[in-house]
Design a protein around this motif. Sequence first.
Motif, PDB file in Angstrom:
ATOM      1  N   PRO A 278      -7.077   9.067   2.275  1.00  0.00           N
ATOM      2  CA  PRO A 278      -7.011  10.205   1.338  1.00  0.00           C
ATOM      3  C   PRO A 278      -5.599  10.447   0.778  1.00  0.00           C
ATOM      4  CG  PRO A 278      -8.107  10.836   3.392  1.00  0.00           C
ATOM      5  CD  PRO A 278      -7.525   9.476   3.603  1.00  0.00           C
ATOM      6  N   PHE A 279      -4.603   9.802   1.378  1.00  0.00           N
ATOM      7  CA  PHE A 279      -3.223  10.008   0.957  1.00  0.00           C
ATOM      8  C   PHE A 279      -2.703   8.881   0.070  1.00  0.00           C
ATOM      9  CE2 PHE A 279      -3.815  12.328   4.912  1.00  0.00           C
ATOM     10  CZ  PHE A 279      -3.450  13.601   4.501  1.00  0.00           C
ATOM     11  N   ARG A 280      -3.603   8.042  -0.446  1.00  0.00           N
ATOM     12  CA  ARG A 280      -3.178   6.976  -1.359  1.00  0.00           C
ATOM     13  C   ARG A 280      -2.378   7.597  -2.498  1.00  0.00           C
ATOM     14  NH1 ARG A 280      -3.631   1.690  -0.604  1.00  0.00           N
ATOM     15  NH2 ARG A 280      -5.227   1.132   0.884  1.00  0.00           N
ATOM     16  N   PHE A 281      -1.322   6.926  -2.882  1.00  0.00           N
ATOM     17  CA  PHE A 281      -0.389   7.458  -3.875  1.00  0.00           C
ATOM     18  C   PHE A 281      -1.104   7.927  -5.148  1.00  0.00           C
ATOM     19  CE2 PHE A 281       2.600   7.153  -7.381  1.00  0.00           C
ATOM     20  CZ  PHE A 281       3.684   7.852  -6.887  1.00  0.00           C
ATOM     21  N   GLU A 282      -1.980   7.086  -5.701  1.00  0.00           N
ATOM     22  CA  GLU A 282      -2.635   7.425  -6.968  1.00  0.00           C
ATOM     23  C   GLU A 282      -3.406   8.738  -6.861  1.00  0.00           C
ATOM     24  OE1 GLU A 282      -3.868   4.514  -5.181  1.00  0.00           O
ATOM     25  OE2 GLU A 282      -2.120   3.426  -5.882  1.00  0.00           O
ATOM     26  N   MET A 283      -4.098   8.925  -5.743  1.00  0.00           N
ATOM     27  CA  MET A 283      -4.900  10.133  -5.551  1.00  0.00           C
ATOM     28  C   MET A 283      -4.013  11.358  -5.366  1.00  0.00           C
ATOM     29  SD  MET A 283      -7.767   8.329  -3.109  1.00  0.00           S
ATOM     30  CE  MET A 283      -8.102   9.794  -2.202  1.00  0.00           C
ATOM     31  N   GLN A 284      -2.949  11.222  -4.584  1.00  0.00           N
ATOM     32  CA  GLN A 284      -2.075  12.356  -4.306  1.00  0.00           C
ATOM     33  C   GLN A 284      -1.236  12.762  -5.512  1.00  0.00           C
ATOM     34  OE1 GLN A 284      -1.804  14.426  -1.494  1.00  0.00           O
ATOM     35  NE2 GLN A 284      -3.787  13.451  -1.231  1.00  0.00           N
ATOM     36  N   VAL A 285      -0.836  11.802  -6.344  1.00  0.00           N
ATOM     37  CA  VAL A 285      -0.094  12.145  -7.559  1.00  0.00           C
ATOM     38  C   VAL A 285      -0.964  13.022  -8.453  1.00  0.00           C
ATOM     39  CG1 VAL A 285       0.612  11.093  -9.765  1.00  0.00           C
ATOM     40  CG2 VAL A 285       1.660  10.350  -7.659  1.00  0.00           C
ATOM     41  N   GLU A 286      -2.243  12.713  -8.493  1.00  0.00           N
ATOM     42  CA  GLU A 286      -3.153  13.535  -9.286  1.00  0.00           C
ATOM     43  C   GLU A 286      -3.376  14.903  -8.631  1.00  0.00           C
ATOM     44  OE1 GLU A 286      -7.457  13.260 -11.554  1.00  0.00           O
ATOM     45  OE2 GLU A 286      -6.691  11.515 -10.461  1.00  0.00           O
TER      46      GLU A 286
ATOM     47  N   ASP B  23       0.877  -1.174   0.000  1.00  0.00           N
ATOM     48  CA  ASP B  23       0.000   0.000   0.000  1.00  0.00           C
ATOM     49  C   ASP B  23       0.907   1.214   0.000  1.00  0.00           C
ATOM     50  OD1 ASP B  23      -2.510  -1.318   0.107  1.00  0.00           O
ATOM     51  OD2 ASP B  23      -2.254  -1.644   2.264  1.00  0.00           O
ATOM     52  N   LEU B  24       0.682   2.127  -0.941  1.00  0.00           N
ATOM     53  CA  LEU B  24       1.529   3.304  -1.090  1.00  0.00           C
ATOM     54  C   LEU B  24       0.766   4.571  -0.742  1.00  0.00           C
ATOM     55  CD1 LEU B  24       3.234   2.458  -4.518  1.00  0.00           C
ATOM     56  CD2 LEU B  24       4.030   1.915  -2.208  1.00  0.00           C
ATOM     57  N   TYR B  25       1.429   5.431   0.042  1.00  0.00           N
ATOM     58  CA  TYR B  25       0.836   6.692   0.453  1.00  0.00           C
ATOM     59  C   TYR B  25       1.821   7.823   0.191  1.00  0.00           C
ATOM     60  CZ  TYR B  25      -2.138   3.386   2.911  1.00  0.00           C
ATOM     61  OH  TYR B  25      -2.973   2.347   3.213  1.00  0.00           O
ATOM     62  N   LEU B  26       1.281   8.991  -0.121  1.00  0.00           N
ATOM     63  CA  LEU B  26       2.094  10.176  -0.370  1.00  0.00           C
ATOM     64  C   LEU B  26       1.515  11.305   0.478  1.00  0.00           C
ATOM     65  CD1 LEU B  26       4.460  11.165  -2.105  1.00  0.00           C
ATOM     66  CD2 LEU B  26       2.796  11.791  -3.862  1.00  0.00           C
ATOM     67  N   ILE B  27       2.292  11.745   1.463  1.00  0.00           N
ATOM     68  CA  ILE B  27       1.773  12.681   2.459  1.00  0.00           C
ATOM     69  C   ILE B  27       2.594  13.967   2.455  1.00  0.00           C
ATOM     70  CG2 ILE B  27       1.257  12.989   4.908  1.00  0.00           C
ATOM     71  CD1 ILE B  27       1.358   9.820   5.022  1.00  0.00           C
ATOM     72  N   PRO B  28       1.963  15.087   2.175  1.00  0.00           N
ATOM     73  CA  PRO B  28       2.679  16.367   2.260  1.00  0.00           C
ATOM     74  C   PRO B  28       3.135  16.623   3.697  1.00  0.00           C
ATOM     75  CG  PRO B  28       0.588  16.621   1.084  1.00  0.00           C
ATOM     76  CD  PRO B  28       0.586  15.255   1.709  1.00  0.00           C
ATOM     77  N   ALA B  29       4.348  17.123   3.852  1.00  0.00           N
ATOM     78  CA  ALA B  29       4.883  17.417   5.186  1.00  0.00           C
ATOM     79  C   ALA B  29       3.991  18.411   5.925  1.00  0.00           C
ATOM     80  CB  ALA B  29       6.307  17.953   5.075  1.00  0.00           C
ATOM     81  N   THR B  30       3.275  19.222   5.192  1.00  0.00           N
ATOM     82  CA  THR B  30       2.394  20.213   5.813  1.00  0.00           C
ATOM     83  C   THR B  30       1.274  19.565   6.621  1.00  0.00           C
ATOM     84  OG1 THR B  30       1.158  20.339   3.741  1.00  0.00           O
ATOM     85  CG2 THR B  30       2.876  22.013   4.100  1.00  0.00           C
TER      86      THR B  30
END
Length: 158
Positions: free
Chosen positions: A141-149, A97-104
Motif C-alpha cells: 500500500p506504500f508504493r510510491f505511485e500510490m502514495q504520491v497520489e 521498488d520505491l515506497y513512500l511511508i508516512p512517519a505516522t
Amino acid sequence: MVTLRHTWSKLNHLQIGRYAEYFFKMQFVLSGLDVYSAEVDDKGIDFVVRAEPNRYWDIQVKSIRKGGYIFFPKRNFCIRENLLASIAVFQDGHEPDLYLIPATQWREPNAVFVDHDYEGLKSKPEYGINISAKGKKALEPFRFEMQVETIFGRKLPD
C-alpha cells in the motif's frame, strides 16, 4: 536478461544510497512537486518536497538490496505528519521498488514497522522496517505511485 544498467550489485553502499536519493528526487519532480536539497544532512533529512506554498514534507531516504532491515535513529526521525520515509529496494535485473511511508505509520508498530528502544543496551533507539517476503507484502500500500497520489494529489506521468 540482466542488463548492466540494472546490475545494482556492482555499486557500493554509498553509490546505491546516492542513486536512491537522486532517483526519488527525480520521481517527485516528475510528479510536479518542488524539491529542495539539504546542504547539510545533520538532522536526518535528505531533502524537502513542496506541494504548494506552506505545504512541505521532510524526506529521509533509505536503500537496501533485496531485503533485510532498515532503521531510522529516533534522534533524527521524530514521528510527525510532514515526515516521510522513502525506501528503495534494489534487486539486480530490475528497476528499484520505491515506497513512500508516512512517519505516522510507526505510531502503531507491528512485525514489519517496528519500534525499538533498546533500554539498558548500547544500541540507540530506532524505528525500523523488516523487509522480508512478509514485509514486502505489507509495503504494497506504500508504493510510491500510490502514495504520491494519496499524500500530494499528484500522479506520475505514464
